[in-house]
Every structure is written in structure tokens, then in C-alpha cells.
Design an enzyme around this catalytic site. Sequence first.
Site, PDB file in Angstrom:
ATOM      1  N   ARG A 195       0.855  -1.180   0.000  1.00 21.19           N
ATOM      2  CA  ARG A 195       0.000   0.000   0.000  1.00 21.19           C
ATOM      3  C   ARG A 195       0.892   1.230   0.000  1.00 21.19           C
ATOM      4  O   ARG A 195       1.434   1.606   1.032  1.00 21.19           O
ATOM      5  CB  ARG A 195      -0.849  -0.053   1.278  1.00 21.19           C
ATOM      6  CG  ARG A 195      -2.034   0.872   1.322  1.00 21.19           C
ATOM      7  CD  ARG A 195      -2.576   0.953   2.754  1.00 21.19           C
ATOM      8  NE  ARG A 195      -1.819   1.906   3.535  1.00 21.19           N
ATOM      9  CZ  ARG A 195      -1.661   1.855   4.858  1.00 21.19           C
ATOM     10  NH1 ARG A 195      -2.190   0.895   5.568  1.00 21.19           N
ATOM     11  NH2 ARG A 195      -0.952   2.782   5.485  1.00 21.19           N
ATOM     12  N   HIS A 215      -3.551   4.577   4.598  1.00 19.05           N
ATOM     13  CA  HIS A 215      -4.651   3.590   4.582  1.00 19.05           C
ATOM     14  C   HIS A 215      -5.876   4.163   3.863  1.00 19.05           C
ATOM     15  O   HIS A 215      -6.417   3.567   2.955  1.00 19.05           O
ATOM     16  CB  HIS A 215      -5.016   3.190   6.013  1.00 19.05           C
ATOM     17  CG  HIS A 215      -6.289   2.415   6.103  1.00 19.05           C
ATOM     18  ND1 HIS A 215      -6.409   1.146   5.598  1.00 19.05           N
ATOM     19  CD2 HIS A 215      -7.510   2.746   6.597  1.00 19.05           C
ATOM     20  CE1 HIS A 215      -7.657   0.717   5.788  1.00 19.05           C
ATOM     21  NE2 HIS A 215      -8.330   1.673   6.391  1.00 19.05           N
ATOM     22  N   TYR A 273       3.186   5.638  11.860  1.00 19.96           N
ATOM     23  CA  TYR A 273       3.507   4.262  12.237  1.00 19.96           C
ATOM     24  C   TYR A 273       4.423   3.518  11.272  1.00 19.96           C
ATOM     25  O   TYR A 273       4.798   2.402  11.532  1.00 19.96           O
ATOM     26  CB  TYR A 273       2.218   3.468  12.452  1.00 19.96           C
ATOM     27  CG  TYR A 273       1.240   3.530  11.290  1.00 19.96           C
ATOM     28  CD1 TYR A 273       1.450   2.766  10.152  1.00 19.96           C
ATOM     29  CD2 TYR A 273       0.106   4.351  11.338  1.00 19.96           C
ATOM     30  CE1 TYR A 273       0.566   2.810   9.092  1.00 19.96           C
ATOM     31  CE2 TYR A 273      -0.788   4.402  10.277  1.00 19.96           C
ATOM     32  CZ  TYR A 273      -0.553   3.628   9.161  1.00 19.96           C
ATOM     33  OH  TYR A 273      -1.418   3.675   8.105  1.00 19.96           O
TER      34      TYR A 273
HETATM   35  C1  TPP Z   1     -15.206  -5.535  10.691  1.00 17.63           C
HETATM   36  C2  TPP Z   1     -14.349  -4.331  10.594  1.00 17.63           C
HETATM   37  N1  TPP Z   1     -13.501  -4.042  11.592  1.00 17.63           N
HETATM   38  C3  TPP Z   1     -12.736  -2.950  11.551  1.00 17.63           C
HETATM   39  C4  TPP Z   1     -12.788  -2.104  10.489  1.00 17.63           C
HETATM   40  C5  TPP Z   1     -11.916  -0.851  10.433  1.00 17.63           C
HETATM   41  N2  TPP Z   1     -10.897  -1.044   9.399  1.00 17.63           N
HETATM   42  C6  TPP Z   1     -11.085  -0.559   8.151  1.00 17.63           C
HETATM   43  S1  TPP Z   1      -9.884  -1.038   7.120  1.00 17.63           S
HETATM   44  C7  TPP Z   1      -9.046  -1.844   8.329  1.00 17.63           C
HETATM   45  C8  TPP Z   1      -7.771  -2.561   7.996  1.00 17.63           C
HETATM   46  C9  TPP Z   1      -7.940  -3.531   6.878  1.00 17.63           C
HETATM   47  O1  TPP Z   1      -6.738  -4.156   6.599  1.00 17.63           O
HETATM   48  P1  TPP Z   1      -6.596  -5.202   5.414  1.00 17.63           P
HETATM   49  O2  TPP Z   1      -7.635  -6.257   5.538  1.00 17.63           O
HETATM   50  O3  TPP Z   1      -5.204  -5.643   5.390  1.00 17.63           O
HETATM   51  O4  TPP Z   1      -6.975  -4.368   4.105  1.00 17.63           O
HETATM   52  P2  TPP Z   1      -6.209  -3.086   3.520  1.00 17.63           P
HETATM   53  O5  TPP Z   1      -6.930  -1.883   4.035  1.00 17.63           O
HETATM   54  O6  TPP Z   1      -4.806  -3.139   3.935  1.00 17.63           O
HETATM   55  O7  TPP Z   1      -6.381  -3.192   2.047  1.00 17.63           O
HETATM   56  C10 TPP Z   1      -9.725  -1.732   9.539  1.00 17.63           C
HETATM   57  C11 TPP Z   1      -9.270  -2.284  10.816  1.00 17.63           C
HETATM   58  C12 TPP Z   1     -13.698  -2.419   9.464  1.00 17.63           C
HETATM   59  N3  TPP Z   1     -13.844  -1.633   8.410  1.00 17.63           N
HETATM   60  N4  TPP Z   1     -14.457  -3.535   9.545  1.00 17.63           N
END
Ligand code: TPP
Lengths: 324, 376
Positions: free
Chosen positions: B260, B264, B273
Site C-alpha cells: 500500500r 490507509h 507508524y
Molecule cells: C469488521 C471491521 N472491523 C474494523 C474495520 C476498520 N478497518 C477498516 S480497514 C481496516 C484494515 C484492513 O486491513 P486489510 O484487511 O489488510 O486491508 P487493507 O486496508 O490493507 O487493504 C480496519 C481495521 C472495518 N472496516 N471492519
Amino acid sequence: MPEMTLVGAINHTLDLALASDPDVIILGEDVGLNGGVFRVTDGLQAKHGKDRVVDTPLDESGIIGSAIGLAIAGMKPVPEIQFDGFLGPAYDQLVNHAARMRTRTRGAVTVPMTVRVPVGGGIHAPELHSDSPEAIYAHSPGVKVVMPSTPYDAKGLLLAAINDPDPVVFFEPKRVYRSFKEEVPEEPYEIEIGKAKVVNEGDDLTVVTWGAPVFQCLAAMDELPEDVSIELIDLRSIYPWDIDTVVESVRKTGRCVVVHEAPMTAGFGAEVSSRIQEECFLHLHAPVQRVTGFDTIMPYYKLELEYLPEAPRIKKGIEECLAY
Amino acid sequence: MPHRTVYEAKIEHLQILDEDGKLDKKLAKDTLNDDQVIHLYEQMRICRELDEIAFKLQRSGRMGTYPQNKGQEANAVGSALAMKKGVDWLVPAYRENAALFMHGLPMHYVLVYWMGDERGSKIPEGVNITPLSVPIGTHMLHATGIAWATKVRKEKDKAVITYFGDGATSEGDFHGAMNFASTMQVPCIFYCQNNQWAISVPREQQMNSQTVAQKALAYDMPTLQIDGNDIFAVFKAVKDARKRAVEGGGPSFIEAVTYRLADHTTADDARRYRDPAEVEAWQAKDPLIRTRLYLESVGKWDDKKQTELEDRAKKIVGEVVKAAEGIEKPHPSDFFNFMYAKLPRDLAEQRDTMRTSSIGRHPEQAGLRPQTAESR
Ligand SMILES: Cc1ncc(C[n+]2csc(CCOP(=O)(O)OP(=O)(O)O)c2C)c(N)n1
Ligand SMILES: [Mg+2]
């Protein structure tokens, strides 16, 4: 006395709790190094260590379920669920396990934990980031539910929640997180869970609300003619709730409007209204009125202000109730 | 023998196009031809443009929170080409925009969605894509279900791919989706975009597993780790998995190692971080850079073509922004209208009086309503 925002007051209180009680442990997604997506836990990991402010895997059921275990073992976990909508995956652990442990074991095994959750709409957030699920948990015997609307109350209620021997869901209205500052004493104090606050005294009509709508109600009251005298009650605790304060007020005013962001049907306003009907029947000059979110999915943010009980709609509700 | 090995496994890593644009010709056989590479390169570049404009829209207050795809585009385009448009299903998270576009989602839908409008999820007829999934790790079960249905209905030559992040593999639903898919042997491809981060949590802290790919071993699913910034590897892995799926070989798992490059979302500040040196190192592995290098090395690309493409991308995205911002405002009561196939009477009344009543209702207001048995 220092002035703090809601975010600042909660941060300060968690800091205090970590410093004064080695059993307190904070866990959740991004709560450590990043200090939480709202920065509520900012700086706490640096100060208290990675063992006490813990970045967990991305698993809400895991967070609450393992917090239950921590609590059973004698710790005081303060898990964070990142947004209201993500209580969904945690529901089973919270309602079917945390809530039931004490009664299942006749008091032998208990779950003293405080689940912090940012709640509600009005901040232009994505889908599932603006819900108000307090009634679901108020309807789940075995958990307590609080929702402070001010920095001062947040500190007192958070310390009470952390020290409470049972699971407490601590909802933080995100719309208020940074909306204003107020003086918050540095020494520890508790506000009893189950005690409401009379924000404004009045004689003509009682408004009962909690969370961010407290400020929408105040704005609505500002728009009313000067000779209209409203008693505004911030419930602060959703379960247990301060029936006495509400009943006493409504017996005095004879009219009541209940305001909340969650949908109307089976919302907590229905419970408040029902209690008033039971305990104030002969004092009522008008039916209890509800001004709430509609019975729909919380719309995505383009229309969120159409959904939320904003000041004009609250004012209308007050006027309708007064005119009855 | 009291002790014997009952299970052994290994995880392989596949890279065909390296970060210098050098292609492994043997491995590249039967993968992409140069025209396809050009096509995918263009898709990636257009998507990158959209990403950058979306970021600016957010910064200037014209759009809400937006998750940039930057750096991960090879995953989207390579996999989308390997899936059958209009037949297969795509079940996305939110970091594979280009795949959605290649399978028929008009580009402005994504902007409409992040502009806070449900109409961005109103997938056009004939486009087999589920809406973006903001809740993490919960939608893969839906992919399993869709794939299950194709199996039950004996639909030929049809498969499902679902995309999710490294963080998503921590959710219980992820394991449920994998176990169901494996137990039912459904034609589903689990595509993990391991971009090393879940907001502020690095992969090594998200799991103690050495690879994400090995999680599929628990479900006896064919599994592979690939270079997710290599369109050849992405295409090949998905193509092979799809072939297996439609031939009755059940689900597959792909861990695509990617990065990425942006925060985020626009609500995040990754400087809090992560080490800028890490980002810099990954910038060199950008899929756009290596794909262009490859095309140049085979004489299929030059600066002129690049300039043309950039101009075209700007124009396309300009139109997309216009389309997204030009969409008429939703009616204030729009959010009522799709609650149920038939609105319950009380809800219809809330909708019709949302401007005139506080919702609260007096007996006299109630008296205005028809109280016949029929209307109940
Ligand atoms: C069930 C849930 N818990 C927490 C969140 C908050 N949240 C949004 S994105 C994220 C991280 C996601 O990481 P990853 O699965 O690696 O996907 P990336 O964003 O890196 O593509 C979090 C914790 C959410 N959207 N849904
Ligand atoms: Mg990730």
C-alpha cells in the site's frame, strides 16, 4: 483545571486508569502505536508499554472474546471496537458470553470489562461508521450501557465503568469528540452509572436525550420563545437508567419529548416513553413524543442530516407536544 | 511406528516479471501477450490517475474518506483479465477498483460511492459484482455462497473471485468462508492482497504465520504466494485457479505480496507508524514502473505513447469526475425507498411526513390516517 475535549478527557482517564491499576489493559485495532483512529489512546502505548496497550489482530470477536478471558483471570480489560458498526462481529461474545457469565455461574465467574465504542453519525463517515446501536445492548440483560456527552461526564463514567464488576459498553459520541472543551479535574472521580444529569431546569416540558443529540436539543431550545421553559435531561446511562429523575421531571412538567439518533421503533425512547406512561399517567398533559432517527438503515453521509434528529425537527417535536 | 508424518506441505512463490522489468520467458509462456500487457498497463495508469484525483477531491472537500489503491493495481488488472467478464462474479473489498472497471462497473460509481451516496453501489444489470465491502473480512462468505450456487445449479464455466486484505484473514468469517468453500468444493478463488499493513498494524503483528498463503493449508486448498506487483504472475495464478475451479477442482487461495503505497485512507496518516524508508523501497517495486520497463524493452512503448496515455487518463478521469459530481442530488427521502420490496405502512408514513412532522405523533395526527383493516 485543564480544559479537555471529549477525546482528550477519555485519553487522560485511560492514562489515569493504566497508571493506578496494574490490572487495566487496553486492547483493540490500531490502539497502540497509532493511538486509535480517533487518537483516543494516543501516547498511551509509549507511556505504559506494549503489554498494556495492545494492537490486536483485526478480529472483533477475538477482541471481546479474549477480553472475557482476561477478565475472568482477574484483569480489567478495556477493549476498543473501532466503530459502532463493527460491534456486529463482536455481538456473540458480548451478549451470549460476557453478559451471561455472572448469572450462569451464580456469581462465581465474572467479566469486569469496559468496551469502548465510538458511536453515532454526523461526521461524514463511510458506511457502517455512523450507527447508534445502544438499544440492542440495553436490551441484552447482563451488560450495562453508558453514553456520556461531555468531557467531564466521560471521565467520571469511564472510571466508574472500569471499576464496575460487570461488563459495560461505553459509547463515545464521535460527533462530540472534538466539538468543544470544558474543565476536567485532574484527580480521579466517578459518576454513578445509572444517574442522569439535568442539563437545564424548566417547567413546561421535559426533553430526555443522550449522546450527541444533547447539543441538537440545546440548539432547538435556543430557537424557542423565551417564555417556554424546557427541562433538558441527559440520560448519560442507558442501562441502568435514571427512571426517578425522568419521572420526577415529567410529573412536574406534564410533557415529554424523547430524542435519540437510533431508529424509533424499539429504540430506547420506546422504553423511556413506556415508563413515563406507567409512572406519570395522571400527570401527563400530552402523549410522550419521540424525535428520533427514522426506521431505516442509517443513510450514507450525503443524506445523514436528513436522517438524524437535527435541531429543527426537535424544535418541531417540542412545539407539537406543547401545543397538544 | 508411533511417530509418522501425516501431512507435509510447502508454499511456493511465483514471480515472472521482476522489478527491473525483466521477464522470465519460460514462466511467461501461455500468459500474457504484448497487446494484453499494453491493455493492462493502460488500465493501471488510468486507475492511478483516478486514485490521485480522488485524493485531491477528498482534500478539497469534494469527497469523503477514500482508500487509495496506489501500488496494488497489478492485482486488480491481472486478475480481472483472467476472470470471465459478465459470467464470473467479483466479490471485492475496496482496493481493486481497476478490476471492477474491467468487469463493467462505470468508473464514476466508485466516486459516487465515496461521495457518500448509495447509488454508487447500484450495480448495473449484467455486471456481476457485489458492492464494495467496508466491513473487513465479512464478504468472502458471500463469495463462497455465490460459488456454491453455481455448483448447485450446475452452471458451466463460471467461477467467483473474492478480494481481501492481509488484515481480513484475522476475522473469523474468513475462516468460515474458507472452510465452507473447501468442504463444499465450490469454484471460488480467494485472492488476498497482502499489502503488508492493516491500517497501522504490520503483517508480522497481524499474524504469527510466516505467510498468508499457508492459512489455506488448513483447508486443504491449493495455495500459492505470488508477486502481486507482477501482472504476469497475477494473471497466471488466477487463470490456473479459475481453470481448476470450473473443472470441478474446488477453491484456491492466492496470497499476492504487494504494498500500500498511500495512507490507509485519506483519514489516515501513515507517517505515524511506518518508516518512510520502507515506502521508498517499495516505490521501486511499483507495478507501473516495471510493466513500462518491460514494454519498452520489447519495443512496444516509448515516451510519446506514455504522454498520450497520460493525456487520455486525464481526460477519462476528468469525465468520470464530471459524471460523479453531476449526478443529481438524491431525494431527501431516498433512504427510505429501498428498505423493503414493499414499504411497511408506518415506514411509508415516516417518509411522507419527514418534512412536516417530528416523527412523534399525536392521536389527532394518527386520526388523519386511514384506520381500515386493509391499510394495516
Ligand atoms: C469488521 C471491521 N472491523 C474494523 C474495520 C476498520 N478497518 C477498516 S480497514 C481496516 C484494515 C484492513 O486491513 P486489510 O484487511 O489488510 O486491508 P487493507 O486496508 O490493507 O487493504 C480496519 C481495521 C472495518 N472496516 N471492519
Ligand atoms: Mg492490508
